[in-house]
Design a protein around this motif. Structure first.
Motif, PDB file in Angstrom:
ATOM      1  N   PRO A 293       0.773  -1.241  -0.094  1.00  0.00           N
ATOM      2  CA  PRO A 293       0.073   0.124  -0.021  1.00  0.00           C
ATOM      3  C   PRO A 293       0.984   1.194  -0.012  1.00  0.00           C
ATOM      4  O   PRO A 293       1.788   1.190   0.868  1.00  0.00           O
ATOM      5  N   THR A 294       0.149   2.337  -0.579  1.00  0.00           N
ATOM      6  CA  THR A 294       1.117   3.728  -0.615  1.00  0.00           C
ATOM      7  C   THR A 294       1.173   4.040   0.796  1.00  0.00           C
ATOM      8  O   THR A 294       2.032   4.275   1.313  1.00  0.00           O
ATOM      9  N   TYR A 295       0.092   4.467   1.166  1.00  0.00           N
ATOM     10  CA  TYR A 295      -0.268   4.839   2.567  1.00  0.00           C
ATOM     11  C   TYR A 295      -1.001   3.810   3.426  1.00  0.00           C
ATOM     12  O   TYR A 295      -1.912   3.224   2.897  1.00  0.00           O
ATOM     13  N   SER A 296      -0.695   3.814   4.657  1.00  0.00           N
ATOM     14  CA  SER A 296      -1.363   2.845   5.509  1.00  0.00           C
ATOM     15  C   SER A 296      -2.922   2.739   5.568  1.00  0.00           C
ATOM     16  O   SER A 296      -3.540   1.931   5.692  1.00  0.00           O
ATOM     17  N   GLY A 297      -3.225   4.030   5.354  1.00  0.00           N
ATOM     18  CA  GLY A 297      -4.673   4.275   5.354  1.00  0.00           C
ATOM     19  C   GLY A 297      -5.413   4.604   4.190  1.00  0.00           C
ATOM     20  O   GLY A 297      -6.522   5.143   4.188  1.00  0.00           O
TER      21      GLY A 297
ATOM     22  N   PRO B 289      -7.714   4.665   1.416  1.00  0.00           N
ATOM     23  CA  PRO B 289      -9.005   3.923   1.265  1.00  0.00           C
ATOM     24  C   PRO B 289      -9.257   3.268  -0.140  1.00  0.00           C
ATOM     25  O   PRO B 289     -10.115   2.433  -0.213  1.00  0.00           O
TER      26      PRO B 289
ATOM     27  N   PRO C 260       8.592  -0.358   3.320  1.00  0.00           N
ATOM     28  CA  PRO C 260       7.730   0.521   2.838  1.00  0.00           C
ATOM     29  C   PRO C 260       7.679   0.956   1.598  1.00  0.00           C
ATOM     30  O   PRO C 260       8.799   1.581   1.009  1.00  0.00           O
ATOM     31  N   TRP C 261       6.430   1.255   0.853  1.00  0.00           N
ATOM     32  CA  TRP C 261       6.449   1.728  -0.373  1.00  0.00           C
ATOM     33  C   TRP C 261       7.060   3.369  -0.373  1.00  0.00           C
ATOM     34  O   TRP C 261       6.995   3.991   0.524  1.00  0.00           O
ATOM     35  N   THR C 262       7.696   3.380  -1.396  1.00  0.00           N
ATOM     36  CA  THR C 262       8.263   4.805  -1.567  1.00  0.00           C
ATOM     37  C   THR C 262       8.079   5.306  -2.947  1.00  0.00           C
ATOM     38  O   THR C 262       7.897   4.517  -3.866  1.00  0.00           O
TER      39      THR C 262
ATOM     40  N   ALA D 137      -4.528  10.898  -0.449  1.00  0.00           N
ATOM     41  CA  ALA D 137      -3.509  10.986   0.906  1.00  0.00           C
ATOM     42  C   ALA D 137      -1.985  11.161   0.179  1.00  0.00           C
ATOM     43  O   ALA D 137      -1.159  11.904   0.565  1.00  0.00           O
TER      44      ALA D 137
ATOM     45  N   ILE E  86       7.449  10.325  -0.427  1.00  0.00           N
ATOM     46  CA  ILE E  86       7.839   9.486   0.747  1.00  0.00           C
ATOM     47  C   ILE E  86       8.526   8.467   0.557  1.00  0.00           C
ATOM     48  O   ILE E  86       8.795   8.081  -0.449  1.00  0.00           O
TER      49      ILE E  86
END
Lengths: 178, 261
Positions: free
Chosen positions: A62-66, A68, A98-100, A158, A178
């Motif tokens: 996932p790009t960001y943990s939240g 949607p 983590p995805w960057t 996000a 990020i």
């Protein structure tokens, strides 16, 4: 990151990579899930043989943990693989490393720019310097000017921030690094 | 009512639960700003902040549920747990109040969360280290956003300076709790699993002072101690009303499957 060009993969895995290259991100439809770098690896665990369909595991970050869209992205990846004949398709969520935004392909960056979204600056680290909001100059995707200003750190999703070009005066979105 | 958890029971579970609860409760507070932001950009920012925190809460509470080993899920821990079983800090459950107070909390807590995740990214527990590494990227944006808004409000008008200063003044009494280190947390820290809260204080003070000086704001003085401890399930009265809204759907329709993450 396992990419077809970086690691020798089987003919069927190359086929699956090609299928995924046409699965577009639902929030940023200019990019495929491969351009975006969220598909980290594909493993065909059982090939197609006479009378039996193949099985595949696809690692997705996932790009960001939240975000949607995560559940939807997993579903459309699965659906594409199933439609291509991989009836048993497992999606494995991988958060480490983590995805960057550095994983967005060069082709993906060009597609973003053409779509009107400034691509993320490569290799910029969000470290101590970010305490005071020091960020690199972002070029306007419309006119190319670097005379731009940040309107808000957070945009319509996000992964994006809002900017304005001080030369051509167009507002635009910047895909955050990020 | 007494909490169902005791502090010497499965401490690593309690630790991860506390991290997840901080993210969940603050995420809920941010979601309360939706459609009420001071302007459209901030309304969008609030929803993004809420999403980041809820995403972190989901990862942490999923792990906590596994550590607990009682067959619960992140949904069960979020929607079907009573107030005395929550382990979040008092600071995150305080009402949003105005944008000045919200900004002050965002700065204080995002610096804290950044420092905590930074240490946890090196935890000897691989799963917690992965989650912290992911979350750290997001919180670094929260911290930057908070710093910018603190400086903008502090250096803005007399009124904006007064409002954000008021935020730091009224929330300052919840600061010492952030750095309280109980024996079992110290023990986990010595094993390389957790970050001892008191070890974050010096860096937190330095970062906060730097921003406050730039923003022409005064760092409040004095230290206070809360009457109760989150580790024993003690909270301010605000957590109860927050949970009423957070858990309403699940508790109203328990047999309809309720809400699933």
């Amino acid at each position: 990151m396992l990419r077809p060009q970086e690691k020798p993969c089987s003919e069927e895995e190359s086929f699956l990579w090609a299928i995924l290259a046409d699965v577009m991100d639902p929030e940023v439809p200019a990019l495929s899930v491969v351009d975006l770098g969220v598909v980290r690896a594909v493993h065909v665990t059982r090939g197609r043989t006479d009378g039996a369909n193949g099985a595949a595991t696809i690692d997705v970050s996932p790009t960001y943990s939240g975000c949607p869209a995560t559940a939807l992205i997993n579903e459309i990846i699965r659906a594409a693989a199933v439609n291509a004949g991989f009836i048993e398709t497992n999606i494995k969520t991988v958060i480490s490393p983590p995805w960057t935004s550095d994983w967005i392909s060069d082709e993906g960056r060009e597609k973003l720019r053409a779509y009107g979204i400034a691509p993320p600056v490569k290799g910029a680290k969000s470290g101590k310097g970010t305490l005071f909001g020091l960020s690199p100059a972002i070029a306007c995707p419309k006119c190319g000017s670097k005379n731009t200003e940040n309107i808000s750190e957070f945009g319509s999703t996000a992964c994006k921030a809002m900017y304005r070009c001080c030369d051509c005066l167009e507002p635009f979105e910047y895909f955050k690094c990020i | 009512m007494k909490s169902i958890y005791t502090s010497d029971e499965n401490p690593f579970f309690q630790y991860v639960l506390g991290l997840g609860d901080d993210a969940l409760i603050l995420g809920q507070r941010w979601s309360e700003w939706l459609s009420k932001g001071p302007n459209l950009e901030l309304d969008i920012a609030a929803s993004n902040l809420a999403l980041d925190l809820l995403g972190q809460a989901e990862m942490l509470l999923t792990y906590a549920a596994e550590l607990e080993g009682k067959g619960r899920t992140a949904d069960g821990l979020s929607f079907l747990r009573d107030g005395q079983d929550f382990r979040n800090h008092w600071l995150v459950e305080q009402p949003n109040d105005d944008w000045g107070v919200t900004t002050a909390r965002m700065l204080m807590f995002s610096i804290y969360q950044y420092l905590r995740y930074e240490k946890l990214a090196k935890s000897s527990d691989a799963r917690l280290a992965e989650i912290a590494t992911k979350a750290l990227k997001e919180v670094s944006y929260h911290r930057r956003f908070a710093a910018e808004w603190t400086i903008r409000l502090g250096g803005g008008t007399e009124e904006s300076n007064r409002r954000v200063q008021r935020g730091f003044d009224i929330l300052w009494r919840f600061v010492p709790e952030l750095f309280e280190t109980v024996a079992w947390e110290q023990d986990l820290a010595e094993k390389g699993l957790a970050a001892a809260s008191d070890s974050l204080r010096a860096a937190w003070d330095a970062d906060l002072s730097e921003i406050l000086a730039e923003a022409d704001l005064k760092k409040p003085e004095g230290e206070s101690r809360l009457m109760g401890s989150r580790h024993n399930g003690h909270h301010s009265e605000h957590l109860g009303t927050l949970l009423c809204e957070l858990q309403y759907l699940q508790r109203t329709y328990p047999t309809a499957g309720g809400a699933v993450w």
